[in-house]
Structures are given as structure tokens and as C-alpha cells.
Scaffold this active site. Structure first.
Site, short mmCIF file in Angstrom:
data_model
loop_
_atom_site.label_atom_id
_atom_site.label_comp_id
_atom_site.label_asym_id
_atom_site.label_seq_id
_atom_site.Cartn_x
_atom_site.Cartn_y
_atom_site.Cartn_z
N GLU A 152 4.33 -5.48 7.17
CA GLU A 152 3.63 -4.22 7.84
C GLU A 152 3.87 -4.10 9.37
O GLU A 152 3.63 -3.00 9.93
CB GLU A 152 2.15 -4.68 7.65
CG GLU A 152 1.39 -4.47 6.43
CD GLU A 152 1.31 -5.75 5.63
OE1 GLU A 152 2.40 -6.67 5.96
OE2 GLU A 152 0.75 -6.00 4.54
N ALA A 177 0.83 -1.05 -0.01
CA ALA A 177 0.19 -0.13 0.11
C ALA A 177 0.88 1.19 -0.11
O ALA A 177 2.05 1.04 0.62
CB ALA A 177 -1.01 -0.12 1.16
N1 CAA Z 1 4.76 3.31 -0.66
C1 CAA Z 1 4.94 4.58 -1.10
N2 CAA Z 1 5.98 4.69 -1.67
C2 CAA Z 1 6.80 3.68 -1.85
C3 CAA Z 1 6.72 2.35 -1.09
C4 CAA Z 1 5.46 2.09 -0.63
N3 CAA Z 1 4.83 1.08 -0.17
N4 CAA Z 1 7.61 1.54 -1.46
C5 CAA Z 1 8.28 2.09 -2.25
N5 CAA Z 1 8.05 3.50 -2.28
C6 CAA Z 1 8.83 4.58 -3.19
C7 CAA Z 1 9.80 5.03 -2.31
O1 CAA Z 1 9.56 5.85 -1.15
C8 CAA Z 1 11.01 5.40 -3.04
O2 CAA Z 1 10.41 6.77 -3.47
P1 CAA Z 1 11.33 8.15 -3.57
O3 CAA Z 1 12.45 7.99 -4.51
O4 CAA Z 1 10.44 9.15 -3.82
O5 CAA Z 1 11.89 8.27 -1.99
C9 CAA Z 1 10.71 4.86 -4.41
O6 CAA Z 1 9.41 4.25 -4.22
C10 CAA Z 1 11.64 3.67 -4.56
O7 CAA Z 1 11.96 3.06 -3.22
P2 CAA Z 1 13.28 2.69 -2.63
O8 CAA Z 1 14.14 3.98 -2.61
O9 CAA Z 1 12.92 2.60 -1.26
O10 CAA Z 1 13.77 1.48 -3.28
P3 CAA Z 1 14.70 0.39 -2.87
O11 CAA Z 1 15.14 -0.69 -3.92
O12 CAA Z 1 15.76 0.80 -2.20
O13 CAA Z 1 13.81 -0.49 -1.70
C11 CAA Z 1 11.90 -1.65 -0.93
C12 CAA Z 1 12.91 -1.44 -2.00
C13 CAA Z 1 12.66 -2.56 -0.04
C14 CAA Z 1 10.55 -2.40 -1.64
C15 CAA Z 1 11.60 -0.54 -0.04
O14 CAA Z 1 10.97 0.63 -0.78
C16 CAA Z 1 10.52 -0.74 0.82
O15 CAA Z 1 10.70 -1.18 1.92
N6 CAA Z 1 9.14 -0.30 0.36
C17 CAA Z 1 7.99 -0.35 1.52
C18 CAA Z 1 7.69 -1.71 1.62
C19 CAA Z 1 6.56 -2.06 2.63
O16 CAA Z 1 6.54 -1.79 3.74
N7 CAA Z 1 5.29 -2.32 2.13
C20 CAA Z 1 3.99 -2.76 2.76
C21 CAA Z 1 3.33 -1.12 2.95
S1 CAA Z 1 1.78 -1.44 4.15
C22 CAA Z 1 0.90 -2.43 3.35
O17 CAA Z 1 0.87 -2.88 2.26
C23 CAA Z 1 -0.53 -2.48 4.03
C24 CAA Z 1 -1.51 -3.53 3.57
O18 CAA Z 1 -1.44 -4.69 4.15
C25 CAA Z 1 -2.58 -3.22 2.78
#
Ligand code: CAA
Length: 261
Positions: A131, A65
Site C-alpha cells: 500500500e 483491494a
Molecule cells: N486492483 C485492480 N486490478 C488489479 C489489481 C488490484 N489490486 N492487481 C492486479 N490487477 C489487474 C491488473 O490491472 C491487470 O489488469 P489489466 O490486464 O486489465 O491491466 C490484471 O490484474 C493482471 O495484473 P498484472 O498485469 O499487473 O499482472 P502481473 O503478473 O504483471 O503483476 C502484481 C502482478 C505484482 C500482483 C501486480 O498486478 C500488482 O502489483 N498489483 C497491485 C498490488 C497492490 O498494490 N495491492 C494493494 C492494493 S491496496 C490495498 O489492498 C489496500 C488495503 O489494505 C485494503
């Protein structure tokens, strides 16, 4: 139709939907939920459509999300809007849908893939439910669907620790139907989807619904449902055609004049 967060292409009897927010690793936002619902409403009733494929990019199916959109929300808003309930389009599809997953399928991304009928994964796929690290729990089905897919021990481990698992481990655990090289992911998923889409529609939809019952009903009830559906399909022209074709040693003709609009 023009979409901001999706790319949609119809190939033969298959609708290929690509999540398309590369700047956010395809994070799931409200606009995407609304557009996915529109695509499903547009194509599901189309007789020329037999199967859907849902995919992302080489780097991410979806990284969950959209945390930036989600962060300021309050409990009362979530409750009154039934937050996340609108992310059920893939799960509600009555025609088959395959998730073709490359790269990150995290949080809601993994859950969206699990809403599909099965997952074909690229060898670089990474699945996880992180999460817990954000102070919440999965909200799009993982506590239920992941547990049913991989069993309690692994689901608990993944959801409580937030760690990611690779494609091979996901296949061994039963989350993924098949792992293919990244370069072949969409081609393989489309080939499988075209084969499925060529099958008779009523039987496809019935098979999907009946397998789904295995997760919702006691065994005896599910077996009764299966038998009734099996019996009813003898009322379709496709049963006549399929069985006649077998006996006449020819290929069955199920969809000759139906192409997607
Ligand atoms: N939401 C919003 N933006 C996100 C995102 C997310 N879930 N995941 C990645 N992005 C964005 C980053 O903020 C970044 O944007 P900026 O350059 O503007 O900062 C861009 O995408 C690229 O991401 P990274 O620079 O972080 O890329 P990376 O390769 O270094 O890392 C990753 C990749 C490990 C996937 C990391 O982005 C990450 O940990 N993302 C979040 C994953 C997460 O926690 N997901 C669960 C969300 S909660 C949920 O889903 C609830 C539910 O059950 C419905």
C-alpha cells in the site's frame, strides 16, 4: 445461490469458497465483499457446516483491494461510508476458517488471509503489503494482525518497504502454518478442514473464541476466560460422548445425522 465474484462448493462439512475474479487477480471489490458476507450469513448457522476454506487461484489468492475501484474515492466518502469496514466477514466467522493461499496475497489479499484462523500456503505464495507504494497504508488489518503474527521488526520492514516475502520466509516468520506444493494446496487444506469439521462444534467454536482472546485481553483475563469455557463444555453432550468413547476404546460419534444443506 449464484455469485459473480465467488465460487462456493460444499464438500461434506466444509464450505470451500474460491475468490473468482481472474481478470483482476482476484482484487477485492465491493461486490465481492457483499457476496462473501452473504455466503457467511448463509452457511455459518448451518449445523451441517463445521469449517470454511477460503482460496483463490494458482496465480493469486488476491492482489489486494481493487485499485481501479478505489482510486477515485475521497476522504469524506471513506469516512461517511466507513470504507473497508464491510470486509470483516472472514474475521467475524465463529466457525473455523482456513486460508489456502497460492500466488499473490498482497495488500487486502494478505489481510483477508490473516483474518482467517490460519494460513496454509502453496510454495509459490507471495505475501506483502504494498500500500505504501500507492500513497496509503494497509486498511484491512495488517498494521495490527501482521505485527502480532510476525513481530514489529518484520511487520515494519514489510509495511514500510512494500516488499513481498515468499512462502518459506512467511512460514519461518510465523505468518503461515504450513507450506505445501502448489498442486496439493486445496487438497491439503480440505483434508485439514474436514478433520477440523469432524470435531464437536461447541468445542471448536469455544477453542477459536478462546485463542482469539489471547490477542485482546491481558494474560490473567484470558486464562480466566479459558477456564470458564473449559468448565462450561462439561455441559455439552459432546463432552460425554468424547470422553466415553475414549474409555470404551471406540471412535466418538459427534455429527452422525448432520449434513450441510
Ligand atoms: N486492483 C485492480 N486490478 C488489479 C489489481 C488490484 N489490486 N492487481 C492486479 N490487477 C489487474 C491488473 O490491472 C491487470 O489488469 P489489466 O490486464 O486489465 O491491466 C490484471 O490484474 C493482471 O495484473 P498484472 O498485469 O499487473 O499482472 P502481473 O503478473 O504483471 O503483476 C502484481 C502482478 C505484482 C500482483 C501486480 O498486478 C500488482 O502489483 N498489483 C497491485 C498490488 C497492490 O498494490 N495491492 C494493494 C492494493 S491496496 C490495498 O489492498 C489496500 C488495503 O489494505 C485494503
Amino acid at each position: 445461490m449464484i455469485y459473480k465474484t465467488l465460487q462456493v462448493e460444499v464438500v461434506g462439512r466444509v464450505v470451500l469458497i474460491r475468490l473468482n475474479r481472474p481478470e483482476a487477480l482476484n482484487a477485492l471489490n465491493a461486490a465481492m465483499a457483499e457476496e462473501l458476507a452473504r455466503v457467511v450469513a448463509r452457511f455459518e448457522p448451518d449445523e451441517g457446516v463445521g469449517c470454511f476454506v477460503l482460496t483463490g487461484s494458482d496465480k493469486a489468492f488476491a492482489a489486494g483491494a481493487d485499485i481501479k475501484e478505489m482510486a477515485p474515492r475521497t476522504f469524506i466518502e471513506n469516512l461517511s461510508e466507513d470504507y473497508m469496514a464491510s470486509w470483516d466477514s472472514a474475521a467475524r466467522l465463529r466457525k473455523p476458517v482456513i486460508a489456502a493461499v497460492a500466488g499473490f496475497a498482497l495488500g487486502g489479499g494478505c489481510e483477508l488471509a490473516m483474518q482467517c484462523d490460519f494460513i496454509i500456503a502453496a510454495d509459490n505464495a507471495k505475501f506483502g503489503q504494498p500500500e505504501i507504494k500507492l500513497g496509503v497504508i494497509p486498511g484491512l488489518g495488517a498494521t495490527q494482525r501482521l505485527t502480532r503474527a510476525v513481530g514489529k521488526a518484520k511487520a515494519m520492514e514489510l509495511i514500510l518497504s512494500g516488499r513481498m516475502m515468499g512462502a518459506e520466509e512467511a512460514e519461518r516468520a510465523g505468518l503461515v502454518a504450513r507450506v505445501v506444493p502448489l498442486a496439493k494446496l486445496v487438497e491439503e487444506a480440505m483434508k485439514t478442514a474436514q478433520a477440523i469439521a469432524g470435531m464437536p462444534t461447541a468445542a471448536l467454536m469455544s477453542a477459536k473464541e478462546t485463542v482469539g482472546r489471547a490477542f485482546e485481553t491481558p494474560l490473567a483475563e484470558g486464562l480466566r476466560f479459558e477456564r470458564r469455557v473449559f468448565q462450561a463444555l462439561f455441559g455439552t453432550p459432546d463432552q460425554r460422548e468424547g470422553m466415553s468413547a475414549f474409555m470404551e476404546k471406540r471412535t466418538a460419534r459427534f455429527h452422525e445425522s448432520k449434513a450441510a444443506e
